[in-house]
Write a protein that holds these residues in place. Sequence first.
Motif, mmCIF file in Angstrom:
data_model
loop_
_atom_site.group_PDB
_atom_site.id
_atom_site.type_symbol
_atom_site.label_atom_id
_atom_site.label_comp_id
_atom_site.label_asym_id
_atom_site.label_seq_id
_atom_site.Cartn_x
_atom_site.Cartn_y
_atom_site.Cartn_z
ATOM 1 N N PRO A 29 15.717 49.277 8.078
ATOM 2 C CA PRO A 29 16.386 49.982 8.596
ATOM 3 C C PRO A 29 15.650 51.407 7.986
ATOM 4 N N PHE B 206 24.209 46.621 11.878
ATOM 5 C CA PHE B 206 24.634 47.777 11.791
ATOM 6 C C PHE B 206 25.118 48.573 10.948
ATOM 7 N N TRP C 106 13.711 44.368 11.809
ATOM 8 C CA TRP C 106 15.209 44.849 11.085
ATOM 9 C C TRP C 106 14.908 46.688 10.520
ATOM 10 N N ASN D 284 22.130 56.776 9.281
ATOM 11 C CA ASN D 284 22.905 57.182 10.236
ATOM 12 C C ASN D 284 23.300 55.636 11.835
ATOM 13 N N GLY D 285 22.128 54.621 11.594
ATOM 14 C CA GLY D 285 22.626 53.789 11.782
ATOM 15 C C GLY D 285 21.239 53.833 13.460
ATOM 16 N N ASP D 286 21.151 52.611 14.107
ATOM 17 C CA ASP D 286 20.643 52.137 15.241
ATOM 18 C C ASP D 286 21.476 51.429 15.958
ATOM 19 N N ILE D 287 22.695 51.433 16.694
ATOM 20 C CA ILE D 287 23.612 50.272 17.133
ATOM 21 C C ILE D 287 21.723 49.849 18.363
ATOM 22 N N GLU D 288 21.325 50.283 18.665
ATOM 23 C CA GLU D 288 20.791 49.930 19.833
ATOM 24 C C GLU D 288 19.648 48.852 18.991
ATOM 25 N N HIS D 289 18.444 49.566 17.871
ATOM 26 C CA HIS D 289 17.788 48.735 17.422
ATOM 27 C C HIS D 289 18.429 47.416 16.758
ATOM 28 N N CYS D 290 19.863 46.936 16.263
ATOM 29 C CA CYS D 290 20.296 46.196 16.147
ATOM 30 C C CYS D 290 20.378 44.900 16.850
ATOM 31 N N GLU E 11 23.583 48.984 7.941
ATOM 32 C CA GLU E 11 22.502 50.341 7.749
ATOM 33 C C GLU E 11 24.100 51.564 7.568
ATOM 34 N N LYS F 208 18.776 44.635 19.657
ATOM 35 C CA LYS F 208 17.174 43.915 20.179
ATOM 36 C C LYS F 208 16.732 43.331 18.620
#
Length: 90
Positions: free
Chosen positions: A26, A64, A24, A74-80, A67, A82
């Motif tokens: 971030p 997310f 994770w 800004n956050g990265d929902i796709e990474h979250c 983050e 995964k």
Amino acid sequence: MEHKPLSQEQVLYRQIDDILWTEWDPIGINDCEQARDEYYGYLPHVWRLKLQGADAETIAQYLFDVEIDRMGLNGDIEHCRKVANRIISL
């Protein structure tokens, strides 16, 4: 001194900790061992979600929100997602 084996819940807690730190991450600090405790504050909630049978989307949304709301990123929902899927697969 005899060591008691870890419970399944303790093993799960450590596994989630490792995922948050290595995958994770971030703020991109997992190359700095002195900051190893940076994500400990979020670990208990993620662990409880997993124990309660939360789905990957619920865990991803929590990560997310952290983050964005707590870290000011800004956050990265796709990474979250995964990361959450890795947690769900434990």
